[in-house]
Design a protein around this motif. Sequence first.
Motif, PDB file in Angstrom:
ATOM      1  N   GLU A 162      -3.116   2.809 -22.657  1.00 26.89           N
ATOM      2  CA  GLU A 162      -4.053   2.068 -21.806  1.00 26.89           C
ATOM      3  C   GLU A 162      -3.328   1.428 -20.626  1.00 26.89           C
ATOM      4  OE1 GLU A 162      -5.838  -0.684 -24.458  1.00 26.89           O
ATOM      5  OE2 GLU A 162      -7.183   0.790 -25.392  1.00 26.89           O
ATOM      6  N   SER A 163      -2.174   0.824 -20.906  1.00 24.07           N
ATOM      7  CA  SER A 163      -1.423   0.143 -19.851  1.00 24.07           C
ATOM      8  C   SER A 163      -0.841   1.124 -18.852  1.00 24.07           C
ATOM      9  CB  SER A 163      -0.297  -0.694 -20.475  1.00 24.07           C
ATOM     10  OG  SER A 163      -0.803  -1.660 -21.366  1.00 24.07           O
ATOM     11  N   MET A 164      -0.328   2.252 -19.337  1.00 27.28           N
ATOM     12  CA  MET A 164       0.292   3.209 -18.434  1.00 27.28           C
ATOM     13  C   MET A 164      -0.737   3.936 -17.587  1.00 27.28           C
ATOM     14  SD  MET A 164       3.332   4.076 -17.437  1.00 27.28           S
ATOM     15  CE  MET A 164       4.569   3.878 -18.739  1.00 27.28           C
ATOM     16  N   ILE A 165      -1.944   4.127 -18.097  1.00 28.56           N
ATOM     17  CA  ILE A 165      -3.002   4.709 -17.274  1.00 28.56           C
ATOM     18  C   ILE A 165      -3.280   3.804 -16.078  1.00 28.56           C
ATOM     19  CG2 ILE A 165      -5.478   5.209 -17.185  1.00 28.56           C
ATOM     20  CD1 ILE A 165      -5.196   6.253 -20.108  1.00 28.56           C
ATOM     21  N   GLU A 166      -3.436   2.507 -16.342  1.00 32.59           N
ATOM     22  CA  GLU A 166      -3.667   1.553 -15.254  1.00 32.59           C
ATOM     23  C   GLU A 166      -2.467   1.516 -14.307  1.00 32.59           C
ATOM     24  OE1 GLU A 166      -6.340  -0.155 -14.503  1.00 32.59           O
ATOM     25  OE2 GLU A 166      -7.526   0.506 -16.236  1.00 32.59           O
ATOM     26  N   HIS A 167      -1.279   1.584 -14.893  1.00 32.24           N
ATOM     27  CA  HIS A 167      -0.048   1.569 -14.106  1.00 32.24           C
ATOM     28  C   HIS A 167       0.003   2.774 -13.175  1.00 32.24           C
ATOM     29  CE1 HIS A 167       4.317   0.905 -13.443  1.00 32.24           C
ATOM     30  NE2 HIS A 167       4.066  -0.314 -13.854  1.00 32.24           N
ATOM     31  N   HIS A 168      -0.297   3.952 -13.710  1.00 35.70           N
ATOM     32  CA  HIS A 168      -0.314   5.160 -12.894  1.00 35.70           C
ATOM     33  C   HIS A 168      -1.379   5.082 -11.808  1.00 35.70           C
ATOM     34  CE1 HIS A 168       2.721   6.995 -15.214  1.00 35.70           C
ATOM     35  NE2 HIS A 168       2.224   8.211 -15.335  1.00 35.70           N
ATOM     36  N   ASP A 169      -2.544   4.527 -12.130  1.00 34.44           N
ATOM     37  CA  ASP A 169      -3.583   4.357 -11.116  1.00 34.44           C
ATOM     38  C   ASP A 169      -3.047   3.562  -9.925  1.00 34.44           C
ATOM     39  OD1 ASP A 169      -5.809   5.757 -12.043  1.00 34.44           O
ATOM     40  OD2 ASP A 169      -6.479   4.118 -13.320  1.00 34.44           O
ATOM     41  N   GLY A 170      -2.290   2.507 -10.218  1.00 36.86           N
ATOM     42  CA  GLY A 170      -1.707   1.704  -9.147  1.00 36.86           C
ATOM     43  C   GLY A 170      -0.725   2.495  -8.311  1.00 36.86           C
ATOM     44  N   ALA A 171       0.096   3.320  -8.963  1.00 39.03           N
ATOM     45  CA  ALA A 171       1.062   4.148  -8.235  1.00 39.03           C
ATOM     46  C   ALA A 171       0.352   5.151  -7.339  1.00 39.03           C
ATOM     47  CB  ALA A 171       1.982   4.864  -9.216  1.00 39.03           C
ATOM     48  N   VAL A 172      -0.751   5.717  -7.844  1.00 40.06           N
ATOM     49  CA  VAL A 172      -1.518   6.679  -7.049  1.00 40.06           C
ATOM     50  C   VAL A 172      -2.089   6.002  -5.804  1.00 40.06           C
ATOM     51  CG1 VAL A 172      -3.631   8.068  -7.035  1.00 40.06           C
ATOM     52  CG2 VAL A 172      -2.033   8.239  -8.956  1.00 40.06           C
ATOM     53  N   GLU A 173      -2.574   4.774  -5.946  1.00 46.86           N
ATOM     54  CA  GLU A 173      -3.089   4.039  -4.791  1.00 46.86           C
ATOM     55  C   GLU A 173      -1.993   3.825  -3.748  1.00 46.86           C
ATOM     56  OE1 GLU A 173      -5.202   0.449  -5.581  1.00 46.86           O
ATOM     57  OE2 GLU A 173      -6.327   1.296  -7.247  1.00 46.86           O
ATOM     58  N   MET A 174      -0.803   3.421  -4.197  1.00 51.83           N
ATOM     59  CA  MET A 174       0.291   3.189  -3.255  1.00 51.83           C
ATOM     60  C   MET A 174       0.744   4.489  -2.598  1.00 51.83           C
ATOM     61  SD  MET A 174       2.674   0.175  -4.856  1.00 51.83           S
ATOM     62  CE  MET A 174       2.906   0.874  -6.484  1.00 51.83           C
ATOM     63  N   ALA A 175       0.749   5.573  -3.380  1.00 52.18           N
ATOM     64  CA  ALA A 175       1.125   6.874  -2.825  1.00 52.18           C
ATOM     65  C   ALA A 175       0.124   7.323  -1.770  1.00 52.18           C
ATOM     66  CB  ALA A 175       1.222   7.907  -3.945  1.00 52.18           C
ATOM     67  N   GLN A 176      -1.161   7.112  -2.025  1.00 51.42           N
ATOM     68  CA  GLN A 176      -2.179   7.477  -1.046  1.00 51.42           C
ATOM     69  C   GLN A 176      -2.008   6.681   0.252  1.00 51.42           C
ATOM     70  OE1 GLN A 176      -4.929   9.947  -1.480  1.00 51.42           O
ATOM     71  NE2 GLN A 176      -4.488   9.665   0.701  1.00 51.42           N
ATOM     72  N   GLU A 177      -1.651   5.413   0.116  1.00 55.04           N
ATOM     73  CA  GLU A 177      -1.408   4.569   1.289  1.00 55.04           C
ATOM     74  C   GLU A 177      -0.276   5.136   2.134  1.00 55.04           C
ATOM     75  OE1 GLU A 177      -2.317   1.130   3.611  1.00 55.04           O
ATOM     76  OE2 GLU A 177      -3.344   1.954   1.863  1.00 55.04           O
ATOM     77  N   GLU A 178       0.779   5.607   1.471  1.00 54.21           N
ATOM     78  CA  GLU A 178       1.906   6.199   2.196  1.00 54.21           C
ATOM     79  C   GLU A 178       1.492   7.507   2.864  1.00 54.21           C
ATOM     80  OE1 GLU A 178       5.619   7.477   3.684  1.00 54.21           O
ATOM     81  OE2 GLU A 178       4.735   5.517   3.293  1.00 54.21           O
ATOM     82  N   ILE A 179       0.745   8.332   2.170  1.00 53.62           N
ATOM     83  CA  ILE A 179       0.288   9.600   2.747  1.00 53.62           C
ATOM     84  C   ILE A 179      -0.565   9.358   3.990  1.00 53.62           C
ATOM     85  CG2 ILE A 179      -1.199  11.606   2.319  1.00 53.62           C
ATOM     86  CD1 ILE A 179      -0.231  11.360  -0.677  1.00 53.62           C
ATOM     87  N   ASP A 180      -1.407   8.335   3.927  1.00 56.84           N
ATOM     88  CA  ASP A 180      -2.300   8.035   5.044  1.00 56.84           C
ATOM     89  C   ASP A 180      -1.584   7.399   6.223  1.00 56.84           C
ATOM     90  OD1 ASP A 180      -4.429   9.003   3.564  1.00 56.84           O
ATOM     91  OD2 ASP A 180      -5.105   7.025   2.907  1.00 56.84           O
ATOM     92  N   ASN A 181      -0.575   6.582   5.968  1.00 54.42           N
ATOM     93  CA  ASN A 181      -0.003   5.736   7.021  1.00 54.42           C
ATOM     94  C   ASN A 181       1.489   5.913   7.269  1.00 54.42           C
ATOM     95  OD1 ASN A 181      -2.517   4.217   7.513  1.00 54.42           O
ATOM     96  ND2 ASN A 181      -2.182   3.411   5.453  1.00 54.42           N
ATOM     97  N   GLY A 182       2.187   6.640   6.407  1.00 51.53           N
ATOM     98  CA  GLY A 182       3.625   6.786   6.552  1.00 51.53           C
ATOM     99  C   GLY A 182       4.013   7.729   7.680  1.00 51.53           C
ATOM    100  N   GLU A 183       5.298   7.692   8.034  1.00 47.48           N
ATOM    101  CA  GLU A 183       5.834   8.531   9.108  1.00 47.48           C
ATOM    102  C   GLU A 183       6.980   9.404   8.627  1.00 47.48           C
ATOM    103  OE1 GLU A 183       8.654   7.542  12.883  1.00 47.48           O
ATOM    104  OE2 GLU A 183       6.698   6.547  12.897  1.00 47.48           O
ATOM    105  N   TYR A 184       7.795   8.879   7.718  1.00 45.55           N
ATOM    106  CA  TYR A 184       8.993   9.587   7.272  1.00 45.55           C
ATOM    107  C   TYR A 184       8.586  10.757   6.373  1.00 45.55           C
ATOM    108  CZ  TYR A 184      13.686  10.256   5.301  1.00 45.55           C
ATOM    109  OH  TYR A 184      14.881  10.777   4.910  1.00 45.55           O
ATOM    110  N   PRO A 185       8.874  12.009   6.761  1.00 46.77           N
ATOM    111  CA  PRO A 185       8.380  13.166   6.003  1.00 46.77           C
ATOM    112  C   PRO A 185       8.803  13.181   4.537  1.00 46.77           C
ATOM    113  CG  PRO A 185       9.173  13.862   8.160  1.00 46.77           C
ATOM    114  CD  PRO A 185       9.574  12.417   8.010  1.00 46.77           C
ATOM    115  N   ALA A 186      10.038  12.786   4.253  1.00 44.48           N
ATOM    116  CA  ALA A 186      10.506  12.809   2.873  1.00 44.48           C
ATOM    117  C   ALA A 186       9.744  11.807   2.011  1.00 44.48           C
ATOM    118  CB  ALA A 186      12.004  12.517   2.818  1.00 44.48           C
ATOM    119  N   ALA A 187       9.402  10.651   2.578  1.00 42.67           N
ATOM    120  CA  ALA A 187       8.644   9.645   1.834  1.00 42.67           C
ATOM    121  C   ALA A 187       7.220  10.124   1.578  1.00 42.67           C
ATOM    122  CB  ALA A 187       8.635   8.319   2.591  1.00 42.67           C
ATOM    123  N   ILE A 188       6.618  10.765   2.561  1.00 47.26           N
ATOM    124  CA  ILE A 188       5.273  11.304   2.388  1.00 47.26           C
ATOM    125  C   ILE A 188       5.280  12.395   1.316  1.00 47.26           C
ATOM    126  CG2 ILE A 188       3.407  12.592   3.508  1.00 47.26           C
ATOM    127  CD1 ILE A 188       4.244  11.167   6.144  1.00 47.26           C
TER     128      ILE A 188
END
Length: 212
Positions: A162-188
């Motif tokens: 249960e905790s890791m599902i919520e944890h992964h959800d948070g990581a996915v949100e942060m990853a989406q933020e980087e995909i939408d707004n990041g510049e550095y290709p390796a980070a994206i």
Amino acid sequence: MKRYLPIAGLSVAAVITLAGCVSDNDTTTPVAEPTASTQGTASPTESSAVVSAEHNPADAMFAQMMIPHHQQAVEMSEMMLAKDDVSPEITDLATRIKAAQGPEIDIMTGWLEAWDRPVMPDGGMAGHEMGGMGGMDGMLDEDQMADLEAAEGDDAVGLFLESMIEHHDGAVEMAQEEIDNGEYPAAIALAETIMETQLAEIQEMEQLLAEL
């Protein structure tokens, strides 16, 4: 709980290629970059690649926030691996999470060092409403971590999933933020890998939880 459709992003191997695409005016610093593995996750290469100085605040924030997020996931996984009364499926899952996210911490730390950025954001954890980690992007607070460490058997497994599902959800949100707004290709590219890997693990964990 938010859900995101998997992104047909760059492969992890592309991270190395993109990381090398810098202009003649870039300042560079040797840092290990992600490479492909049979699990589809990132790991440092034996030979250092070149990290471009070109990045924007979203790239730095992605690394600064994802590092402690990954660190807690590794700690949660180590707790499960230390228990004797959990199923092989849970042990395998915890092993894979630790094996994927540990090297990614090193990669992102290397980026921040190359960019002369602090590993912890300005103002520290509290400055980003992380206050003891809990409440930020699915992270557990100290009491929740203590509960997970003390739990045994099916109670521990259920709490972990249960905790890791919520944890992964948070990581996915942060990853989406980087995909939408990041510049550095390796980070994206790493953000796309995190999304793909962790969305698949969420599905796996939901199935394990349903079978518990």
